[in-house]
Design a protein around this motif. Structure first.
Motif, PDB file in Angstrom:
ATOM      1  N   GLY A 357      -7.553  -2.506  14.189  1.00 51.19           N
ATOM      2  CA  GLY A 357      -8.716  -1.577  13.663  1.00 51.19           C
ATOM      3  C   GLY A 357      -9.227  -2.027  11.892  1.00 51.19           C
ATOM      4  N   GLN A 358     -10.396  -1.465  11.531  1.00 53.96           N
ATOM      5  CA  GLN A 358     -10.905  -1.897  10.266  1.00 53.96           C
ATOM      6  C   GLN A 358     -10.194  -0.820   9.380  1.00 53.96           C
ATOM      7  N   SER A 359      -8.935  -1.197   8.880  1.00 51.97           N
ATOM      8  CA  SER A 359      -8.276  -0.728   7.896  1.00 51.97           C
ATOM      9  C   SER A 359      -7.885  -1.472   6.970  1.00 51.97           C
ATOM     10  N   GLY A 360      -6.763  -1.143   6.005  1.00 50.92           N
ATOM     11  CA  GLY A 360      -6.145  -1.894   5.227  1.00 50.92           C
ATOM     12  C   GLY A 360      -5.211  -2.899   5.891  1.00 50.92           C
ATOM     13  N   LEU A 366       0.208  -3.237  11.342  1.00 53.90           N
ATOM     14  CA  LEU A 366       1.119  -2.034  12.084  1.00 53.90           C
ATOM     15  C   LEU A 366       0.575  -1.598  13.351  1.00 53.90           C
ATOM     16  N   ALA A 367      -0.798  -1.376  13.041  1.00 53.79           N
ATOM     17  CA  ALA A 367      -1.518  -1.284  14.469  1.00 53.79           C
ATOM     18  C   ALA A 367      -1.367  -2.055  15.546  1.00 53.79           C
ATOM     19  N   SER A 368      -1.424  -3.317  14.978  1.00 61.00           N
ATOM     20  CA  SER A 368      -1.546  -4.258  16.104  1.00 61.00           C
ATOM     21  C   SER A 368      -0.122  -4.637  16.688  1.00 61.00           C
ATOM     22  N   MET A 369       0.768  -4.460  15.981  1.00 59.22           N
ATOM     23  CA  MET A 369       2.153  -4.869  16.598  1.00 59.22           C
ATOM     24  C   MET A 369       2.610  -3.581  17.184  1.00 59.22           C
ATOM     25  N   GLY A 446       3.248   8.019  15.091  1.00 60.06           N
ATOM     26  CA  GLY A 446       2.106   8.455  15.743  1.00 60.06           C
ATOM     27  C   GLY A 446       1.456   7.224  16.563  1.00 60.06           C
ATOM     28  N   ALA A 447       1.565   5.953  15.746  1.00 59.46           N
ATOM     29  CA  ALA A 447       1.039   4.774  16.291  1.00 59.46           C
ATOM     30  C   ALA A 447       1.512   4.463  17.627  1.00 59.46           C
ATOM     31  N   CYS A 448       3.068   4.469  17.669  1.00 62.72           N
ATOM     32  CA  CYS A 448       3.521   4.299  18.599  1.00 62.72           C
ATOM     33  C   CYS A 448       3.434   5.300  19.950  1.00 62.72           C
ATOM     34  N   LEU A 449       3.227   6.346  19.669  1.00 60.43           N
ATOM     35  CA  LEU A 449       3.224   7.216  20.826  1.00 60.43           C
ATOM     36  C   LEU A 449       1.913   7.308  21.320  1.00 60.43           C
ATOM     37  N   VAL A 450       1.007   7.154  20.484  1.00 60.05           N
ATOM     38  CA  VAL A 450      -0.456   7.145  21.126  1.00 60.05           C
ATOM     39  C   VAL A 450      -0.721   6.158  21.990  1.00 60.05           C
ATOM     40  N   LEU A 511      -4.212   3.387  15.309  1.00 64.45           N
ATOM     41  CA  LEU A 511      -3.290   3.966  14.058  1.00 64.45           C
ATOM     42  C   LEU A 511      -1.977   3.095  13.733  1.00 64.45           C
ATOM     43  N   PRO A 512      -1.684   3.257  12.501  1.00 65.88           N
ATOM     44  CA  PRO A 512      -2.203   4.117  11.531  1.00 65.88           C
ATOM     45  C   PRO A 512      -3.418   3.355  10.668  1.00 65.88           C
ATOM     46  N   GLY A 513      -3.849   4.363   9.931  1.00 70.69           N
ATOM     47  CA  GLY A 513      -5.173   3.690   9.190  1.00 70.69           C
ATOM     48  C   GLY A 513      -6.425   4.367   9.987  1.00 70.69           C
ATOM     49  N   GLY A 514      -6.699   4.256  11.126  1.00 67.47           N
ATOM     50  CA  GLY A 514      -7.816   4.715  11.643  1.00 67.47           C
ATOM     51  C   GLY A 514      -7.587   6.151  12.004  1.00 67.47           C
ATOM     52  N   GLY A 515      -8.852   6.778  12.501  1.00 71.60           N
ATOM     53  CA  GLY A 515      -8.812   8.327  12.746  1.00 71.60           C
ATOM     54  C   GLY A 515      -8.519   8.603  14.162  1.00 71.60           C
ATOM     55  N   MET A 516      -7.756   9.591  14.230  1.00 76.63           N
ATOM     56  CA  MET A 516      -7.447  10.263  15.618  1.00 76.63           C
ATOM     57  C   MET A 516      -8.435  10.631  16.360  1.00 76.63           C
ATOM     58  N   GLU A 517      -8.543  10.275  17.364  1.00 79.03           N
ATOM     59  CA  GLU A 517      -9.590  10.552  18.447  1.00 79.03           C
ATOM     60  C   GLU A 517      -9.122  11.128  19.718  1.00 79.03           C
ATOM     61  N   TRP A 518      -8.996  12.496  19.872  1.00 79.28           N
ATOM     62  CA  TRP A 518      -8.196  12.867  21.043  1.00 79.28           C
ATOM     63  C   TRP A 518      -9.061  12.690  22.285  1.00 79.28           C
ATOM     64  N   GLY A 519     -10.311  12.508  22.370  1.00 76.15           N
ATOM     65  CA  GLY A 519     -11.293  12.275  23.586  1.00 76.15           C
ATOM     66  C   GLY A 519     -10.724  11.311  24.394  1.00 76.15           C
ATOM     67  N   PRO A 520     -10.663   9.852  23.832  1.00 75.37           N
ATOM     68  CA  PRO A 520     -10.026   8.876  24.874  1.00 75.37           C
ATOM     69  C   PRO A 520      -8.503   9.123  25.230  1.00 75.37           C
ATOM     70  N   VAL A 521      -7.778   9.832  24.500  1.00 68.01           N
ATOM     71  CA  VAL A 521      -6.530  10.053  24.726  1.00 68.01           C
ATOM     72  C   VAL A 521      -6.284  11.055  25.845  1.00 68.01           C
TER      73      VAL A 521
END
Length: 546
Positions: A357-360, A366-369, A446-450, A511-521
């Motif tokens: 994602g486009q974050s720091g 972390l999101a990619s791993m 949260g990034a792992c559980l999502v 996640l982390p860094g991006g916004g949480m989007e509940w729709g796709p989940v």
């Protein structure tokens, strides 16, 4: 006229009689599994030069990378040392250990499937009643593994020849050598154990120990010089030094290990009866009887379908849990170093951003791993979901279902372990990241559980195939591997968005860094539930064993 009798075969020929027919049968049974493993492994290796050229296109960039890696013990432990700045050498460094581990895993699965698995199912007894030699099945299994590793070596050698013919040949032979070392290891373990499941588990444990030895050795010393590195076949592959003044004599270590382990396996095969083992059976709780009726703790522990499912799958759940927690600790510890490593490289940063994602940069890593661990968790859930398929094809499900146990309740016990186990391992991965990184505990969890809804979609596909078309159930492995390739290779090759969206992981919030989007989940969770319901409906309507 009297017909002339054919001369009796010699003792050695009798022991190998029927090997050719068994080899053809083994290759026919594995006509999907072997090509998939070989193709995935070869694609992983052959796509790396293109990726590295985009990341480090100039000699100065490659020299800077090598200098940074030489001083980073954590990356040496994870991937290994690098011996040259050429694209070929960097390819061998980046994917060599993991391609070798995949070749080893495929080889051990092939050998165990055609030896101990055949004996456990009773098919080997039928085969042995014909004109088949005592060591024919073992020979056919090893030859099937040899065919798979030879094709892999050929593809790698041909595909990387442009980087240097001698280096490509060395890497191809090294990968095949690692595969055959663990094929013969599996051949020994198959003679010792009581079940195919235990044989696969013990051989996989040996592979894990080999990885740990190599990682510890590479972390302690640069250049693969540690004694611990030389104790591991994965370390031998490193010290072959493909594309960097190859050490051809290292190949003799692979040959010696294969010959020695093969001799032990053949010796053990000639000293045991069919279906027997050398290691004692696992101890079981004694049944206390009262009036001839079994009572006591054993009945309670296996008194329900869910308890039986847990008993059968607890070893796998424990192994995956430990592995994911340790992977989280390792990747968490590498986070700051990885961010510094690619901070000045625009192409590497773009790949992490496409994956995370486009974050720091730290959040993107972390999101990619965590996304990569989610992809691996998809393999875990497929293996667990297909456990009822193995019970059914082996005939062990019928006695259970002949009692007061409905097939849906029986399947639900296994599916609870499969879907609940995937949640457990991702939770432990998040805790491992928290331990290794020491920051952002909540966001990393949260990034792992999502990732779970995407993992459950792959599990739902496996349930659907098993319930509706059980003969096609192993194809769920192909779905999981395809998703793994899209998530791993796609961002590195800058694949079109339409290709990345074919994977359910492409719709998971970054996640982390991006916004949480509940729709796709919620959509992914609903899709997984629908697939499971359709699969259980198919299981309810069809005959067991059909």
């Amino acid at each position: 006229m009297t017909a002339l009798a054919a001369p009796a075969p010699s003792g050695g020929s009798r022991r190998l009689a029927g090997t050719g027919a068994l080899l053809r049968f083994a290759l026919r049974r594995d006509r999907v599994m072997i090509p998939v493993f070989v193709a995935v492994n070869a694609l992983m290796v052959l796509s790396m030069p293109y990726t590295l050229k985009n990341l480090y296109g100039t000699p100065a960039e490659r020299t800077g990378l090598v200098h940074q890696l030489e001083t980073n013990a954590s990356f040496r432990a994870l991937i290994g040392p690098v011996f040259d700045t050429s694209t070929g050498a960097l390819t061998a460094w980046r994917v060599g250990v993991y391609a070798a581990a995949l070749a080893a895993a495929a080889s051990l699965l092939v050998v165990v499937r055609h030896t101990r698995d055949e004996e456990e199912s009773g098919r080997q007894e039928l085969v042995a009643s014909g004109m088949v030699g005592r060591r024919a099945s073992l020979t056919a299994a090893l030859l099937a593994a040899a065919v798979a590793n030879a094709v892999l070596a050929l593809l790698v050698t041909a595909g990387l020849a442009g980087q240097g013919p001698s280096g490509a040949l060395a890497l191809g032979l090294g990968l095949a050598g690692v595969g055959m070392v663990f094929a013969t290891t599996a051949a020994i373990v198959a003679q010792l154990t009581e079940s195919a499941r235990l044989a696969r588990g013990l051989t996989a444990a040996v592979l894990g120990a080999a990885f740990v030895l190599r990682a510890a050795g590479d972390s302690a010393a640069d250049g693969g010089t540690s004694v611990l590195t030389w104790l591991s076949p994965l370390g031998w592959l490193e010290n072959l030094r493909s594309f960097a003044d190859e050490r051809w004599w290292v190949l003799s270590l692979f040959a010696a290990a294969v010959v020695a382990q093969g001799a032990v396996a053949y010796g053990l095969a000639g000293r045991r009866d069919l279906g027997m083992r050398f290691l004692p059976a696992l101890p079981h709780s004694r049944l206390r009887t009262s009036g001839g009726t079994p009572t006591g703790p054993s009945v309670g522990r296996l008194g329900t379908a869910a308890a039986l499912a847990w008993r059968l799958q607890r070893g796998g759940v424990l192994g995956w849990s430990i592995g994911f927690f340790l992977a989280g600790v390792v990747y968490g510890g590498l986070t700051d170093g990885a961010a510094d490593l690619v901070r000045d490289n625009d192409q590497a940063r773009q790949i992490f951003e496409r994956m995370g994602g486009q974050s720091g940069l730290t959040d993107a890593f972390l999101a990619s791993m965590t996304g990569m661990l989610g992809l691996i968790a998809a393999l875990c859930i497929v293996a667990s979901v297909l456990r009822p398929h193995g019970e059914e094809t082996s005939g062990r499900a019928e006695p259970v279902l002949a009692c007061a146990v409905g097939r849906l309740r029986w399947a639900a016990g296994h599916l609870t372990i499969a879907f609940g186990g995937s949640a457990l391992i991702m939770l432990l991965a998040g805790l491992g990241f928290a331990v290794g990184y020491g920051k952002q505990v909540g966001p990393v969890l949260g990034a792992c559980l999502v990732q779970l809804p995407a993992v459950w979609v792959i599990g739902g596909v496996a349930v659907l195939l098993y319930g509706v078309a059980p003969r096609s159930a192993p194809a769920s492995w192909g779905v999981a591997v395809a998703v793994l390739l899209i998530g791993w290779v796609g961002p590195a090759l800058d694949a079109p968005r339409i290709v990345l969206d074919l994977s359910p992981f492409g719709h998971v919030p970054k996640l982390p860094g991006g916004g949480m989007e509940w729709g796709p989940v919620l959509v992914l969770t609903g899709l997984a539930a629908a697939l499971v319901a359709a699969g259980l409906t198919g299981l309810h309507r069809r005959d067991i064993g059909s």
